[in-house]
Design an enzyme around this catalytic site. Structure first.
Site, PDB file in Angstrom:
ATOM      1  N   LYS A 170      65.757 -48.667  40.658  1.00  9.90           N
ATOM      2  CA  LYS A 170      64.525 -48.224  41.332  1.00  9.90           C
ATOM      3  C   LYS A 170      64.340 -46.721  41.188  1.00  9.90           C
ATOM      4  CE  LYS A 170      60.947 -47.870  43.957  1.00  9.90           C
ATOM      5  NZ  LYS A 170      59.603 -48.330  43.537  1.00  9.90           N
TER       6      LYS A 170
ATOM      7  N   ASN B  77      61.402 -44.548  38.475  1.00 11.21           N
ATOM      8  CA  ASN B  77      60.419 -43.542  38.897  1.00 11.21           C
ATOM      9  C   ASN B  77      60.764 -42.152  38.378  1.00 11.21           C
ATOM     10  OD1 ASN B  77      58.755 -45.400  39.982  1.00 11.21           O
ATOM     11  ND2 ASN B  77      59.314 -45.020  42.114  1.00 11.21           N
TER      12      ASN B  77
ATOM     13  N   ARG C 155      59.404 -41.987  34.945  1.00 16.42           N
ATOM     14  CA  ARG C 155      57.961 -41.708  34.871  1.00 16.42           C
ATOM     15  C   ARG C 155      57.712 -40.220  35.100  1.00 16.42           C
ATOM     16  NH1 ARG C 155      53.341 -44.636  34.695  1.00 16.42           N
ATOM     17  NH2 ARG C 155      51.545 -44.085  35.959  1.00 16.42           N
TER      18      ARG C 155
ATOM     19  N   CYS D  77      56.011 -41.966  45.857  1.00 18.10           N
ATOM     20  CA  CYS D  77      57.197 -42.427  45.106  1.00 18.10           C
ATOM     21  C   CYS D  77      57.704 -41.387  44.106  1.00 18.10           C
ATOM     22  CB  CYS D  77      56.845 -43.660  44.276  1.00 18.10           C
ATOM     23  SG  CYS D  77      56.271 -45.043  45.159  1.00 18.10           S
TER      24      CYS D  77
ATOM     25  N   ARG E 241      42.029 -33.466  34.863  1.00 15.20           N
ATOM     26  CA  ARG E 241      42.327 -34.863  34.526  1.00 15.20           C
ATOM     27  C   ARG E 241      41.472 -35.391  33.365  1.00 15.20           C
ATOM     28  NH1 ARG E 241      47.154 -35.727  37.142  1.00 15.20           N
ATOM     29  NH2 ARG E 241      46.986 -35.039  39.301  1.00 15.20           N
TER      30      ARG E 241
END
Ligand code: SAJ
Length: 446
Positions: A225, A229, A232, A279, A421
């Protein structure tokens, strides 16, 4: 009385006769409580927040934001008495299985802050049923099950793991906006203290998860877990660092990324205005914490620093663009579009916009904020940008993608558009008369 054997518990679970407890009725705990209730289990949900429990008892969801199907499901399972909410641990004494879904934040020093987890373990240990299966769903630093959760439960219950109770961890994999669908569709890792416990966990989750259930040991489950993350976060940091190099050399990172990703086995992530949420900014620190005294973790730490710097880079781009227009940041009116951490959500946890706004105000700019999803920042974009000296886009909300730049141009005092973005293309920005700067897109203006 002899505790239930794993096979007896498995039988109760398969027949949906096992009573399920869930500690922590936040976005993860409440969703999983509703899902198991819908699958036919009797569920007792516990939260320390009495107002939250009261809302759930009334069949009302305390979860903000759009969560398709959740509010309706909650109302249904409460109305048929399948989900009961309480603030009192005594009601968990009847539970054959208890899930722990409490918050596991990191503190300012980036170390785990486990007060909620340790409190839950102590309170549960004092009342839990003989032979109960206890599963931690919260994201925890590798080693936490062995070094903290298990000893606390054994101490509080005066029972031994694998004898008086069974223990495992099944990290959640849900995302805001897709809680219910993710719960059903994303594979899960069932980490048990013993293979039999992992098998028990898989039997339980099979009733709500229509994806792969991978059985393993607890340390592996904790590693998976936090690693997925951290992976990422590092990938995003790489994209951000490439973007900064593109700005320096006059390349367009989006074209570079497009062509890099045509190379086999490349999946360059998206550069942007920063990394927020519940997260990604947190889990890398939980991973690093596990190896803190034994190994270096320079890469993961550096990636966190790169991502945390991106909102400040957005401020730098704004200052440079104003300077090019002969304006000073001091006293400049800057409109920040987007305050949530992710497009089309109202979740502002660890929002990069928070860092940007603080920086701009430190530079004595006059900042106005807009976000169609965040109550205090809603309103007409045109009203927000009126007479401003620069527009800074921080979140790729769909509502921003359809903005009429020509209309915005008539409202602003100086036509500066800083795009964090890639919500707008350079061409459309130039066509509308803006001086445009984007992350990874070197300065582009008339
Ligand atoms: N972001 C980038 N570049 C990217 C991707 C994201 O800058 O290429 C930024 C986003 O703007 C946001 C932050 O990173 O500020 C996090 O975005 P996210 O897409 O990772 O969304 P989260 O925070 O909801 O992450 C969750 C995680 N899921 C779970 O923990 C179960 C993560 O593991 C998932 O990969 C991610 O959702 C997802 O795939 O949607």
């Amino acid at each position: 009385m002899e505790p239930m054997s794993p096979s007896e518990l498995k039988y109760k679970i398969e027949r949906r006769e096992a009573v399920l407890g869930v500690i922590g009725l936040g976005y993860v705990g409440l969703t999983v409580a509703c899902a198991f209730a819908e699958a036919g289990f009797q569920v007792v949900g516990l939260d320390i927040k009495a107002d939250r429990v009261a809302m759930i008892r009334d069949g009302l969801s305390p979860i903000a934001g759009r969560e398709p199907g959740l509010a309706e499901l909650l109302a249904h399972v409460v109305s048929i008495g399948r989900l009961r909410a309480t603030t009192d641990y005594v009601h968990l004494a009847e539970a054959d299985v208890v899930l722990i879904d409490v918050e596991t934040p990191v503190n300012a020093d980036h170390h785990p802050e486990y007060s909620a987890l340790t409190s839950a373990c102590r309170s549960l240990g004092q009342i839990m049923k003989d032979g109960a299966l206890i599963i931690v769903e919260s994201t925890i630093s590798p080693g936490t099950m062995n070094n903290i959760v298990c000893p606390l439960l054994e101490q509080a219950s005066s029972r031994r793991v694998n004898v008086g109770f069974y223990l495992g961890t099944c990290p959640e994999r849900v995302m805001p906006g897709k809680l219910l669908s993710n719960l059903h569709s994303i594979s899960r890792v069932c980490g048990g203290f013993t293979p039999e416990t992992a098998e028990l966990m898989a039997t339980l989750y099979r009733s709500i998860v229509h994806a792969e259930l991978n059985m393993t040991d607890v340390i592996t489950a904790e590693m998976v877990k936090t690693t997925e993350n951290a992976y990422r976060d590092v990938q995003i940091a790489f994209a951000n660092e490439v973007a900064l190099i593109c700005e320096a050399v006059g390349a367009n990172v989006w074209r570079v990324r497009e062509l890099v990703n045509k190379s086999p086995f490349r999946q360059m992530h998206m550069p942007g205005a920063g990394v927020g949420g519940h997260c990604i900014p947190k889990d890398p620190w939980l991973l690093i914490h596990a190896g803190r005294d034994k190994t270096a973790s320079g890469l993961i730490t550096a990636a966190r620093a790169v991502n945390d710097r991106m909102p400040l880079h957005m401020a730098d781009l704004t200052v440079q663009a104003l300077r090019d227009e002969g304006r000073d940041i001091v006293g400049a009116k800057v409109a920040v579009l987007g305050y949530s951490y992710l497009e089309d959500t109202d979740d502002t946890r660890n929002s990069p916009s928070e860092r940007l706004v603080a920086r701009l105000r430190q530079l004595e700019a006059d900042v106005v904020i807009h976000d169609p999803w965040v109550t205090e920042y809603q309103g007409q974009v045109l009203d927000c940008v009126r007479d401003c000296d620069a527009i800074v886009v921080m979140v790729a909300h769909q509502a921003y993608r359809v903005l009429d730049l020509a209309a915005l141009k008539t409202a602003v005092r100086s036509p500066i558009l800083i795009d964090g973005r890639r919500v707008f293309s350079v061409d459309e920005a130039l066509k509308a008369g803006f001086h445009y700067r984007g992350v990874g897109q070197s300065r582009v203006s008339q």
